[in-house]
Design a protein around this motif. Sequence first.
Motif, PDB file in Angstrom:
ATOM      1  N   GLY A 196      -5.319   9.128   3.530  1.00  0.00           N
ATOM      2  CA  GLY A 196      -5.775   8.695   4.846  1.00  0.00           C
ATOM      3  C   GLY A 196      -4.812   7.752   5.528  1.00  0.00           C
ATOM      4  N   PHE A 197      -3.625   7.567   4.956  1.00  0.00           N
ATOM      5  CA  PHE A 197      -2.625   6.677   5.542  1.00  0.00           C
ATOM      6  C   PHE A 197      -2.219   7.178   6.921  1.00  0.00           C
ATOM      7  CE2 PHE A 197       1.998   5.685   6.029  1.00  0.00           C
ATOM      8  CZ  PHE A 197       1.840   4.330   6.279  1.00  0.00           C
ATOM      9  N   ASP A 198      -2.261   6.297   7.898  1.00  0.00           N
ATOM     10  CA  ASP A 198      -1.847   6.644   9.263  1.00  0.00           C
ATOM     11  C   ASP A 198      -0.345   6.412   9.385  1.00  0.00           C
ATOM     12  OD1 ASP A 198      -1.492   7.154  11.925  1.00  0.00           O
ATOM     13  OD2 ASP A 198      -2.794   5.537  12.636  1.00  0.00           O
ATOM     14  N   PHE A 199       0.420   7.452   9.093  1.00  0.00           N
ATOM     15  CA  PHE A 199       1.880   7.363   9.093  1.00  0.00           C
ATOM     16  C   PHE A 199       2.461   7.213  10.491  1.00  0.00           C
ATOM     17  CE2 PHE A 199       0.335  11.667   8.882  1.00  0.00           C
ATOM     18  CZ  PHE A 199       0.936  12.260   9.981  1.00  0.00           C
ATOM     19  N   THR A 200       1.654   7.411  11.523  1.00  0.00           N
ATOM     20  CA  THR A 200       2.170   7.312  12.898  1.00  0.00           C
ATOM     21  C   THR A 200       2.296   5.865  13.372  1.00  0.00           C
ATOM     22  OG1 THR A 200      -0.039   7.464  13.894  1.00  0.00           O
ATOM     23  CG2 THR A 200       1.136   9.541  13.489  1.00  0.00           C
ATOM     24  N   ILE A 201       1.814   4.927  12.580  1.00  0.00           N
ATOM     25  CA  ILE A 201       1.931   3.510  12.954  1.00  0.00           C
ATOM     26  C   ILE A 201       3.394   3.108  12.894  1.00  0.00           C
ATOM     27  CG2 ILE A 201       1.383   1.145  12.266  1.00  0.00           C
ATOM     28  CD1 ILE A 201      -1.227   2.291  11.054  1.00  0.00           C
ATOM     29  N   ASN A 202       3.932   2.682  14.025  1.00  0.00           N
ATOM     30  CA  ASN A 202       5.311   2.191  14.061  1.00  0.00           C
ATOM     31  C   ASN A 202       5.330   0.728  13.678  1.00  0.00           C
ATOM     32  OD1 ASN A 202       7.230   4.171  14.653  1.00  0.00           O
ATOM     33  ND2 ASN A 202       6.613   4.225  16.789  1.00  0.00           N
ATOM     34  N   ILE A 203       6.301   0.362  12.892  1.00  0.00           N
ATOM     35  CA  ILE A 203       6.502  -1.028  12.485  1.00  0.00           C
ATOM     36  C   ILE A 203       7.900  -1.409  12.967  1.00  0.00           C
ATOM     37  CG2 ILE A 203       6.636  -2.624  10.535  1.00  0.00           C
ATOM     38  CD1 ILE A 203       5.010  -0.584   8.888  1.00  0.00           C
ATOM     39  N   THR A 204       8.039  -2.553  13.607  1.00  0.00           N
ATOM     40  CA  THR A 204       9.379  -2.966  14.036  1.00  0.00           C
ATOM     41  C   THR A 204      10.225  -3.221  12.797  1.00  0.00           C
ATOM     42  OG1 THR A 204       8.903  -5.334  14.076  1.00  0.00           O
ATOM     43  CG2 THR A 204       8.432  -4.084  16.105  1.00  0.00           C
ATOM     44  N   SER A 205      11.515  -3.013  12.914  1.00  0.00           N
ATOM     45  CA  SER A 205      12.383  -3.208  11.752  1.00  0.00           C
ATOM     46  C   SER A 205      12.347  -4.654  11.269  1.00  0.00           C
ATOM     47  CB  SER A 205      13.811  -2.760  12.049  1.00  0.00           C
ATOM     48  OG  SER A 205      14.363  -3.508  13.090  1.00  0.00           O
ATOM     49  N   GLN A 206      12.218  -5.599  12.175  1.00  0.00           N
ATOM     50  CA  GLN A 206      12.159  -7.011  11.787  1.00  0.00           C
ATOM     51  C   GLN A 206      10.903  -7.284  10.962  1.00  0.00           C
ATOM     52  OE1 GLN A 206      12.358  -9.740  15.071  1.00  0.00           O
ATOM     53  NE2 GLN A 206      12.367 -11.535  13.756  1.00  0.00           N
ATOM     54  N   THR A 207       9.744  -6.810  11.417  1.00  0.00           N
ATOM     55  CA  THR A 207       8.493  -6.986  10.668  1.00  0.00           C
ATOM     56  C   THR A 207       8.568  -6.265   9.335  1.00  0.00           C
ATOM     57  OG1 THR A 207       7.198  -7.211  12.693  1.00  0.00           O
ATOM     58  CG2 THR A 207       5.998  -6.550  10.722  1.00  0.00           C
ATOM     59  N   PHE A 208       9.071  -5.035   9.362  1.00  0.00           N
ATOM     60  CA  PHE A 208       9.186  -4.239   8.143  1.00  0.00           C
ATOM     61  C   PHE A 208      10.037  -4.972   7.114  1.00  0.00           C
ATOM     62  CE2 PHE A 208      10.934  -1.051   5.354  1.00  0.00           C
ATOM     63  CZ  PHE A 208       9.871  -0.202   5.124  1.00  0.00           C
ATOM     64  N   ASN A 209      11.202  -5.450   7.529  1.00  0.00           N
ATOM     65  CA  ASN A 209      12.108  -6.100   6.587  1.00  0.00           C
ATOM     66  C   ASN A 209      11.527  -7.389   6.018  1.00  0.00           C
ATOM     67  OD1 ASN A 209      14.142  -4.158   6.529  1.00  0.00           O
ATOM     68  ND2 ASN A 209      15.059  -4.953   8.397  1.00  0.00           N
ATOM     69  N   SER A 210      10.836  -8.172   6.821  1.00  0.00           N
ATOM     70  CA  SER A 210      10.241  -9.400   6.282  1.00  0.00           C
ATOM     71  C   SER A 210       9.087  -9.054   5.337  1.00  0.00           C
ATOM     72  CB  SER A 210       9.786 -10.343   7.400  1.00  0.00           C
ATOM     73  OG  SER A 210       8.748  -9.781   8.151  1.00  0.00           O
ATOM     74  N   GLN A 211       8.302  -8.029   5.659  1.00  0.00           N
ATOM     75  CA  GLN A 211       7.183  -7.655   4.799  1.00  0.00           C
ATOM     76  C   GLN A 211       7.641  -7.013   3.494  1.00  0.00           C
ATOM     77  OE1 GLN A 211       4.383  -5.334   7.119  1.00  0.00           O
ATOM     78  NE2 GLN A 211       3.379  -7.180   7.858  1.00  0.00           N
ATOM     79  N   ILE A 212       8.669  -6.188   3.544  1.00  0.00           N
ATOM     80  CA  ILE A 212       9.115  -5.533   2.306  1.00  0.00           C
ATOM     81  C   ILE A 212       9.726  -6.565   1.365  1.00  0.00           C
ATOM     82  CG2 ILE A 212      11.460  -4.745   2.964  1.00  0.00           C
ATOM     83  CD1 ILE A 212       8.775  -2.722   1.056  1.00  0.00           C
ATOM     84  N   LYS A 213      10.371  -7.592   1.909  1.00  0.00           N
ATOM     85  CA  LYS A 213      10.871  -8.682   1.075  1.00  0.00           C
ATOM     86  C   LYS A 213       9.712  -9.409   0.403  1.00  0.00           C
ATOM     87  CE  LYS A 213      15.249  -9.805   3.399  1.00  0.00           C
ATOM     88  NZ  LYS A 213      15.568  -8.436   3.695  1.00  0.00           N
ATOM     89  N   LEU A 214       8.658  -9.688   1.149  1.00  0.00           N
ATOM     90  CA  LEU A 214       7.486 -10.363   0.604  1.00  0.00           C
ATOM     91  C   LEU A 214       6.836  -9.516  -0.493  1.00  0.00           C
ATOM     92  CD1 LEU A 214       5.443 -12.672   0.597  1.00  0.00           C
ATOM     93  CD2 LEU A 214       4.283 -11.564   2.520  1.00  0.00           C
ATOM     94  N   ILE A 215       6.725  -8.213  -0.259  1.00  0.00           N
ATOM     95  CA  ILE A 215       6.157  -7.300  -1.250  1.00  0.00           C
ATOM     96  C   ILE A 215       6.976  -7.340  -2.539  1.00  0.00           C
ATOM     97  CG2 ILE A 215       5.795  -4.844  -1.796  1.00  0.00           C
ATOM     98  CD1 ILE A 215       5.086  -4.525   1.256  1.00  0.00           C
ATOM     99  N   CYS A 216       8.293  -7.285  -2.409  1.00  0.00           N
ATOM    100  CA  CYS A 216       9.171  -7.309  -3.585  1.00  0.00           C
ATOM    101  C   CYS A 216       9.125  -8.664  -4.289  1.00  0.00           C
ATOM    102  CB  CYS A 216      10.604  -6.948  -3.186  1.00  0.00           C
ATOM    103  SG  CYS A 216      10.755  -5.222  -2.690  1.00  0.00           S
ATOM    104  N   GLN A 217       9.003  -9.725  -3.520  1.00  0.00           N
ATOM    105  CA  GLN A 217       8.870 -11.055  -4.117  1.00  0.00           C
ATOM    106  C   GLN A 217       7.559 -11.143  -4.899  1.00  0.00           C
ATOM    107  OE1 GLN A 217       8.636 -14.314  -1.319  1.00  0.00           O
ATOM    108  NE2 GLN A 217       9.413 -15.776  -2.834  1.00  0.00           N
ATOM    109  N   MET A 218       6.476 -10.634  -4.318  1.00  0.00           N
ATOM    110  CA  MET A 218       5.174 -10.634  -4.997  1.00  0.00           C
ATOM    111  C   MET A 218       5.212  -9.765  -6.261  1.00  0.00           C
ATOM    112  SD  MET A 218       2.786 -10.394  -1.584  1.00  0.00           S
ATOM    113  CE  MET A 218       1.261 -10.041  -2.423  1.00  0.00           C
ATOM    114  N   ALA A 219       6.022  -8.713  -6.241  1.00  0.00           N
ATOM    115  CA  ALA A 219       6.171  -7.830  -7.399  1.00  0.00           C
ATOM    116  C   ALA A 219       7.136  -8.419  -8.429  1.00  0.00           C
ATOM    117  CB  ALA A 219       6.663  -6.457  -6.947  1.00  0.00           C
ATOM    118  N   GLU A 220       7.632  -9.614  -8.143  1.00  0.00           N
ATOM    119  CA  GLU A 220       8.529 -10.346  -9.034  1.00  0.00           C
ATOM    120  C   GLU A 220       9.815  -9.588  -9.344  1.00  0.00           C
ATOM    121  OE1 GLU A 220       6.498 -12.119 -12.366  1.00  0.00           O
ATOM    122  OE2 GLU A 220       4.948 -12.966 -11.055  1.00  0.00           O
ATOM    123  N   ILE A 221      10.402  -9.009  -8.310  1.00  0.00           N
ATOM    124  CA  ILE A 221      11.704  -8.358  -8.438  1.00  0.00           C
ATOM    125  C   ILE A 221      12.737  -9.469  -8.258  1.00  0.00           C
ATOM    126  CG2 ILE A 221      13.241  -6.583  -7.504  1.00  0.00           C
ATOM    127  CD1 ILE A 221      10.664  -5.087  -6.628  1.00  0.00           C
TER     128      ILE A 221
END
Length: 181
Positions: free
Chosen positions: A72-97
């Motif tokens: 049910g993921f809505d893949f049409t949601i656009n994410i700005t590259s700035q938001t995406f990059n800050s969030q993916i860093k947070l996700i990886c930090q939370m995953a203890e990479i």
Amino acid sequence: EEKIVNSLEKCRKKFLIGALCAMRFSDYNRIEKINLKNETVTIMPIKGSKLRKPKPVIMPMHWIMKEILSSGFDFTINITSQTFNSQIKLICQMAEIKDETTTYITKGGKLTSNTGEKWQFVSSHTARRSGATNMYLAGMPDELIMACTGHATKAQLYTYIKAERITTAEELRRSPYFTSK
């Protein structure tokens, strides 16, 4: 808090789609329903050296991408590259990479290095590099990987495939030159 968790989950799924397709963020971030037919992803790249003679990228949908879409993921949601990059860093930090790593970049003809934890260096482009590397490690021929990534030459592709250097080092390690006394 639920809003933040939902936002991070959308980012994580977008990242996975990018890593499965090995496309540029500008392409995998704008996938719409029209781009998905008969378990195939078809999209016209909007950047790159092949734009003089543009050709759509057409590839079968990876089974993980199918699962993401069927959830049910809505893949049409656009994410700005700035938001995406800050969030993916947070996700990886939370995953203890957190392994320490060094990146190198040439600026003004001078090689510079930057050392830090891996999560600090993850970006939307990491998905593309990971996708190309995983395709290479799975034994996919270079020409097919290039069909997915849109690279015009093997030289361009090899700048993305990080495993090539590791594989080369392993092959060198087995060479009689390094193993003979």
